[in-house]
Each structure stands twice: as C-alpha cells, then as structure tokens.
Design an enzyme around this catalytic site. Structure first.
Site, mmCIF file in Angstrom:
data_model
loop_
_atom_site.group_PDB
_atom_site.id
_atom_site.type_symbol
_atom_site.label_atom_id
_atom_site.label_comp_id
_atom_site.label_asym_id
_atom_site.label_seq_id
_atom_site.Cartn_x
_atom_site.Cartn_y
_atom_site.Cartn_z
ATOM 1 N N TRP A 444 0.825 -1.217 0.000
ATOM 2 C CA TRP A 444 0.000 0.000 0.000
ATOM 3 C C TRP A 444 0.860 1.269 0.000
ATOM 4 O O TRP A 444 0.340 2.353 0.182
ATOM 5 C CB TRP A 444 -0.933 -0.003 1.219
ATOM 6 C CG TRP A 444 -1.829 -1.199 1.250
ATOM 7 C CD1 TRP A 444 -3.068 -1.318 0.673
ATOM 8 C CD2 TRP A 444 -1.553 -2.473 1.856
ATOM 9 N NE1 TRP A 444 -3.575 -2.576 0.896
ATOM 10 C CE2 TRP A 444 -2.664 -3.306 1.621
ATOM 11 C CE3 TRP A 444 -0.473 -2.988 2.570
ATOM 12 C CZ2 TRP A 444 -2.732 -4.629 2.077
ATOM 13 C CZ3 TRP A 444 -0.530 -4.309 3.021
ATOM 14 C CH2 TRP A 444 -1.648 -5.117 2.780
ATOM 15 N N ASP A 445 2.168 1.113 -0.175
ATOM 16 C CA ASP A 445 3.102 2.245 -0.118
ATOM 17 C C ASP A 445 3.065 2.908 1.256
ATOM 18 O O ASP A 445 3.121 4.133 1.376
ATOM 19 C CB ASP A 445 2.801 3.267 -1.219
ATOM 20 C CG ASP A 445 3.970 4.209 -1.469
ATOM 21 O OD1 ASP A 445 5.086 3.900 -1.011
ATOM 22 O OD2 ASP A 445 3.772 5.259 -2.100
ATOM 23 N N TYR A 446 2.994 2.086 2.282
ATOM 24 C CA TYR A 446 2.987 2.580 3.656
ATOM 25 C C TYR A 446 4.400 2.603 4.237
ATOM 26 O O TYR A 446 4.608 2.257 5.398
ATOM 27 C CB TYR A 446 2.080 1.707 4.521
ATOM 28 C CG TYR A 446 0.602 1.980 4.375
ATOM 29 C CD1 TYR A 446 0.132 3.212 3.923
ATOM 30 C CD2 TYR A 446 -0.341 1.017 4.725
ATOM 31 C CE1 TYR A 446 -1.230 3.457 3.804
ATOM 32 C CE2 TYR A 446 -1.700 1.256 4.618
ATOM 33 C CZ TYR A 446 -2.140 2.478 4.150
ATOM 34 O OH TYR A 446 -3.492 2.728 4.043
#
Length: 772
Positions: A444-446
């Site tokens: 999630w591109d966290y």
C-alpha cells in the site's frame, strides 16, 4: 418564472434520479433516485402552474431533511451537501407559491424564504468556524530544560533526537501577535514542475544554511539576512528536485592530508545532491573540502549498477554521527523491479571512504560488494531522515518499501522482513541491533516516512524509559523502547482482509495496530461519509466509492480498483511531528486523502503508452511485475476529496496519558477551491498538509505547510490558533527557530510556492519580535 423553475427542478431531478439508479445497482442509497423522481414531478407541476408542484417539493424537502439527519447526524460538514443546495431551491420554491395560488400566501412565502435564508446563513457561519475541534485542554505541567539546551538548530530535527523542539521562550502566546518580518533572502533557484522547496534551514555559529531544490547552498547572516556565501553544485535531475536539509559537521580530528589548508574545513556543511553526490563545503566560506572524496564529493551511484537519471538520489539531510556520514536514498517508486538498491551506507566524514554498508538483500556485504557485483537491487530504501542516540551508539532507520510498491509477489524475499520498519543499527559496525515492522508485506506504499523522535518517558512504576516515537502514514503512532524495540504502549496484531485481490496468498492475515496510542484520521470510510459541495458531486463520489473495492484497512490490490485509506500521502508523512519536551506533548499534522489504485495486467499497462508524470500519480509501470498500477487521488469532479472534511488537522497527544489533548482542522480555501479556483474565503475546512510543525519553550507550535499563505502559531497547550503571519506564497517546509548573536529569537520559514499554477518563489523569511 414558475416555468423556468420547473425546468430547473426537472433537470436537477434527472441528474439525481438517473445516476441514482446506477448507485442502487451498486448496492448504494435509494435516496437520490427517489428524491430525483420527486423533483422531476414537482418540476412538471411548476411548469403547469399547479400548486401541487409546491406540495411535492415540500414533501421531497422534508424527506431530504429527515434522511440527512438520519444518515449524517447534526455535524455541519456532512449536512452541507445534503441540505444547503436543497435549501437554495426551497427559497425559490416558496417564493413562487403565490404565483401558483392566485396571489394568496405572499406574506407566508416571504417568511418561509427568510427562515430558509437564515438557515443557509447558519450553515455558512458553521463553515466559517472550525468544525470537529477537540479541546480537552487542562493545565499542563512544564519542566524547563534550561539554557544548557543551546541556542542553535544544528540538525534537521534541531537535535539528533528529531523532536523539533526549540527551548526558547522569548516569543510567547502573549506577544506572538507582535511578530514581524526581520529579514528576507532570495536564494535564486525557484522550483518548477515536480520540484519543491521543502528545506528546513540550519543555524550554527551565526549563520543560517539553506539548500534549494537544485542543491544551491546559501549561508545567510542570521541577524541581517545578508548572503555570506553561495555554492552551486550544478546538480540536475529530470524530476522530484528537492533538498530537505543539509548537515553541519565538525570532524573530531584533522591530520595531514585530511586538512585542506590552514584553518579551512574545520567545520563543514554536508549535502547530498539530486544527481546522487555527497558533497562537503567549508561552513565559513562555502569552498569545497577537497580532501573529502574526489575533490570534495563522493559519487553515490558507485557499486549500484545502472542508475537512470532521476531514479536514485537522497532527498533528506545526511545523518552525521561522530565522524560517520550515514545515508540511504530515494528511489523512483513504482517504475520497475530492477531499480537501484536501498542500501544504507556510512562514510568516513573526513575522507569519504566507506565505513560500513547495510544491504538488506545480502548481509554478507559489510562495505563494498564483491568485484563485478552490485548492492542488491530493488530492496527497501531509507528515504526519510534517521535519528540517533549517541549514548546507545544506535542510529534508527525508517525504511521504505521494496519494488514494486503495489505488487509483492515479485519482490526479493528479504523485503518481507524489512520493509516499512524502524531498524536500529549499531553505528560502529553497521549491524542490526533490533527492528520493528509497522506494516507486514506492505503493498500500500505505507513506507515509514517520518524521522523517529527520541524522548524519555516515565512508566507506571516511575522508571525513566528511553523511548522512540514513530509516526506512520497509517495514522498509527508506535512507542518503542529504543534500547531493544519493545513496544512501550500496547501493540496488537489484528485481523485484516486478504481475499478479493490478485495475490491473497502473499498478504499477511494480520497487521500491527498501536492500540495504546490514539489513531489519527483513520476512521473507516463508508458510503455515507462521501462528500461534495452539492448533492450531485456527492452522488458522483458515492458511485465511485461503490465501484471501488474497499473492505476496510489493508484492502488488497485489485484489477477492479482498490481504495487505499489512509492514503499513501498519510496520515503523517516526511514532515514528522514535534515533541514539546517541557510539557510532554506530541504534536502532529496529518493529511486525509484517499487514493484509488487499479492494477493493470502487464499487456494492458504496456499498451497504454501513458507518460509517467510523477512519482505518486498516473501510471506506475512496475516493469518486470505481472501488473502495472494506475494511481489517482480519490477526488470528485470538482477536484475536492470525496470523503467529508477535514482533510488535514493538527493534533496534540499527552504522552503521559496517551490521549488526545486537542485537535483542530488547519488550512483554509482562501487560495484554492473547487476546480482549483481561488475563493478568497478563509473557510477553515482543514486542507491536506505537508511539512511538519515545531514547538517552543514559550508554549507555541509553529506551522507553515498549508495551501493558504501563512505561518501559523498555535498555543501548544490549548490548540488555539493565535497568530497568522502573511507569506507571499505557499510554503511546503518545516519552520525552524534559533536565538541569534543579537540575543533575539527568530522563526524562519522557506517559501517556494505550491505549484506552477499558484506561483513559485525563492524566499527564506525570518520573523522576530520588534527590537527594543
């Protein structure tokens, strides 16, 4: 007029009823079709001049009011799209009643219209007043740090602890309204395109040091604002030009060849460039320290394999710990599996020789890779700023994601253990001391964006515990013992969805939640939380919500199109937070924008031929993976986030009680609005925020990263916004503060503008109280 109004009602009704059928087919609310049908019928009767049109409109309006309160309660922002536009129509509807009723009822219709107008005025008053404010303010105990804390801002976060706390108290809530511009400096390199000035300057020995988006370094007299020296490395990159900070460094020993000349480079400015160089300058003159590396610089692309222009360079300030310069680098997200390594390296600050390397993919590499090989490509990188504890000898690295961002099954296996983590490294050896993962198998591109903050807490037994406080894009705040990474406040692994996406076997069935600390801006989305300025754009957002795949936190990536919430802008991002060390308050700004991401099969992604416009929007090709990814902000057709406001807040958390002390929306639509058009209205809706805050001993929190043009001061104990200083353009930087040689406290902010459309600048501006 009745005929014209009838046409308007019928048209509005059709625009609600027909898309409303689409919403129903997606499992959504029936209101829009039912209300739209009623408006069409009302419009027909108004056209015919029949009083029945008014009765039907009244029934629709009453039903709308009841539905609005049933679905949204009495909060202002949720009611705005549900009631304000219908109230405007209702004014016209009641004023036309006498024309449908042989002139009877004129006085009653005027009274009804006035009451409706007063109601609309009430909504506008509510919109002009900060909504959703939390105010649990109580007397906050203060423990002054004293003068030993120093007057400089010598590190990116002022100290190696990264708390952004300035122990200066000349400027207070009582006199902050007297602040005035003390000096202003133009550095001559205004950003453009994807470039931004996100620089937090340093202050050391009477000089303010600023670096521009293209790494032009300026040394500025801290009292007068006059230029002392300027160095242009002639660096360039095709995109993402930015320099968030430089570092001041005093070598512990200079002998023989390590000394350029008598008295030179005894103090140095260390900078990484957008074309991937590590550069050292004499802090007093700006001359290259030629004994460092090759003529004053080190090529950071060495041993990295192919590095295409713009694909790799550090955006954050280098970390200087002792005589070591420690830095990772930013990698152009989402482009390909085979991207440059996320290796973190330590260089000898005196010579530029490599001391150690931490290569996630190959722990056997301790300095340089074997001849003919490179550091492991595609591994998680460290693009944000580390913090360090000199007593423990540990440097704390916030790690990013591996490539590609949104599909995990093609990654190097080591990425699963190290992505989106806080990793403590022994600064002497480069060996891992401990790690804590904030997201498992992150797709999630966290990545961890914020600098860790080091601050000592007192536990229930009265013992002092050295803590590390880590903010995340998820709105979660993890509090860890910085000696060993053990959570101090409770963390639980909670179940999350894994079905419905393209790689259910890859995803983790649980994710870590910091249940012992407040979550900021991460309440689950629902159709009822979709928003718009009118019922029409709210309906559009409801349809988009129902079309997307969303089952809560960590919804798997899908070909259908997945809603990512919190979005990958945050929550909290690279600006980090601040800790008022005297009051024990953690103060953070957050952004609340969802993203819609659709996975595209390889052949579809390759056939689009879409130009990649930036690191975070448009097509992410993810070459080498089975899917590309199409990224977009989850906005309505008028360019406003689809979920209800606020879109950005400032929050203070009492670290003793682990509870929210206060929270308020930050930012107005004065310089923006629907379709990006400037409204000139200081409506405190709370807009997406960048940069970070600083706090001071005087009890103030300063912040400048809004979409309107102000440097703001908040009362750190109550959250009240008590001062706004006009800026000529928007700022995306974190401010800083220092006490100059003249004994005055200054607050400094850099101003580069927000985008090309809204104007650009090249300004460093200092505020101070009037001289006595």
């Amino acid at each position: 007029m009745a005929k014209v109004f009838g046409v308007v009602l019928a048209l509005v009704g059709a625009l609600m009823a027909v898309p409303g059928l689409w919403l129903i087919s997606l499992g959504g609310s029936w209101y829009y079709t039912l209300a739209g049908a009623g408006l069409i019928a009302s419009g027909v009767y108004y056209w015919k001049g029949s009083l029945r049109g008014a009765w039907i409109f009244g029934a629709v309006f009453l039903g709308t009011a009841l539905w609005a309160v049933w679905e949204a309660g009495f909060a202002v922002w949720p009611l705005v799209p549900r009631l304000v536009a219908p109230m405007v129509l209702a004014i016209a509807a009641v004023l036309l009643i006498p024309s449908l009723n042989d002139g009877r009822g004129r006085a009653a219709s005027v009274i009804a219209a006035l009451l409706l107008a007063i109601g609309i005025g009430g909504f506008f008053y509510g919109m002009a007043t900060p909504q959703g404010v939390i105010a649990n303010a109580a007397p906050v105990a203060r423990t002054p740090l004293g003068e030993e804390a120093g007057v400089e801002w010598a590190h990116y976060g002022r100290t190696p602890s990264g708390t952004r706390f300035a122990p200066f108290d000349q400027i207070t809530p009582e006199n902050v309204d007297q602040l005035e511009v003390a000096w202003s400096y133009n550095y001559g390199d205004a950003p453009s395109g994807t470039g931004q000035d996100q620089n937090t300057p340093l202050y050391v020995d009477g000089l303010v040091y600023h670096c521009s988006p293209n790494n032009i370094v300026s040394a500025i007299d801290a009292v007068t604002g006059a230029q002392v020296w300027r160095f242009d490395p002639e660096a360039s990159s095709p995109l993402w030009q930015r320099c968030r900070g430089v570092t001041h460094y005093r070598p512990t020993a200079l002998e023989g060849a390590q000394t350029d000349a008598e008295g030179t480079c005894a103090a140095r400015i260390v900078m990484s460039s957008v074309d991937a160089r590590l550069i050292q300058l004499d802090a007093k003159t700006g001359a290259l320290c030629t004994s460092f590396g090759e003529g004053g610089s080190v090529d950071l692309t060495r041993n990295m394999g192919e590095v295409r222009p713009g694909f790799y360079f550090p955006t954050s300030a280098p970390t200087v710990m002792g005589d070591q310069i420690i830095l990772g680098g930013w990698v152009w997200d989402g482009m390909a599996l085979d991207e440059p390594s996320g290796v973190v390296r330590a260089f000898d600050g005196r010579t530029g020789e490599i001391v150690w390397a931490w290569d996630i993919g190959n722990p056997e590499i301790e300095t340089l890779p074997p001849e003919g090989e490179t550091y492991t490509r595609g591994t998680p990188n460290v693009w944000s700023t580390p913090a360090f504890d000199p007593e423990l000898g540990l440097v704390y690295l916030p790690t990013g994601n591996a490539q590609p961002d949104f599909y995990g099954s093609s990654r190097v296996e080591a990425a699963n253990d190290w992505n989106s983590s806080v990793v403590a490294i022994d600064a002497r050896t480069g060996k891992v001391a401990w790690k804590f993962q904030t997201t498992y198998r992150d797709i999630w591109d966290y990545d961890v964006p914020s600098q860790p903050m080091l601050y000592d807490l007192t536990n229930a037994a009265g013992e002092t515990v050295p803590a590390l406080i880590q903010l995340t894009k998820r709105g979660q705040t993890f509090v860890l013992d910085r000696r060993d990474g053990t959570p101090i406040t409770e963390v639980q692994d909670l179940p999350v969805p894994t079905e419905g996406g393209v790689e259910p076997d890859y995803l983790s069935p649980v994710q870590p939640y910091s249940v012992g600390m407040p979550s900021i801006g991460a309440e689950e989305l629902t159709e009822a939380r979709m928003w718009g300025a009118t019922p029409l754009d709210q309906l559009y957002c409801r349809i988009r919500f129902r079309q997307a795949y969303y089952v809560g936190d960590f919804t798997p990536m899908s070909e259908q199109g997945t809603l990512i919430w919190p979005g990958y802008f945050g929550g909290m991002n690279w600006g980090s937070g601040t800790i008022d060390e005297e009051r024990g308050l953690l103060i953070v700004n957050d952004t609340r924008v969802a993203h819609l991401l659709q996975l595209l099969p390889r052949d579809v992604a390759d056939s689009l031929g879409v130009e990649v416009v930036g690191p975070h929007d448009g097509l992410a090709p993810q070459d080498g993976a089975p899917y590309g990814a199409m990224r977009s902000n989850f906005f309505s057709f008028v360019g406003v986030p689809c979920q209800e406001p606020p879109y950005g807040t400032m929050t203070a958390i009492d670290l003793e009680t682990q509870s929210i002390l206060w929270q308020r929306p930050v930012g107005t639509i004065e310089e923006t609005g629907p379709f990006g058009i400037r409204t000139g209205w200081r409506m405190p809706v709370g807009l997406p925020l960048v940069g970070g805050p600083i706090s001071t001993s005087g009890g103030l929190t300063f912040y400048s990263g809004t979409q309107d043009y102000y440097l703001r001061a908040f009362n750190s104990e109550t959250g009240e916004e008590i001062w706004r200083g006009d800026l000529p353009l928007g700022s995306q930087s974190t401010p800083m503060s220092y006490v100059g040689p003249d004994g005055r406290q200054y607050v400094v902010v850099t101003i580069g503008g927000l985008n090309d459309f809204m104007g650009r600048g090249d300004i460093v501006m200092a505020f101070a109280l009037p001289q006595e």
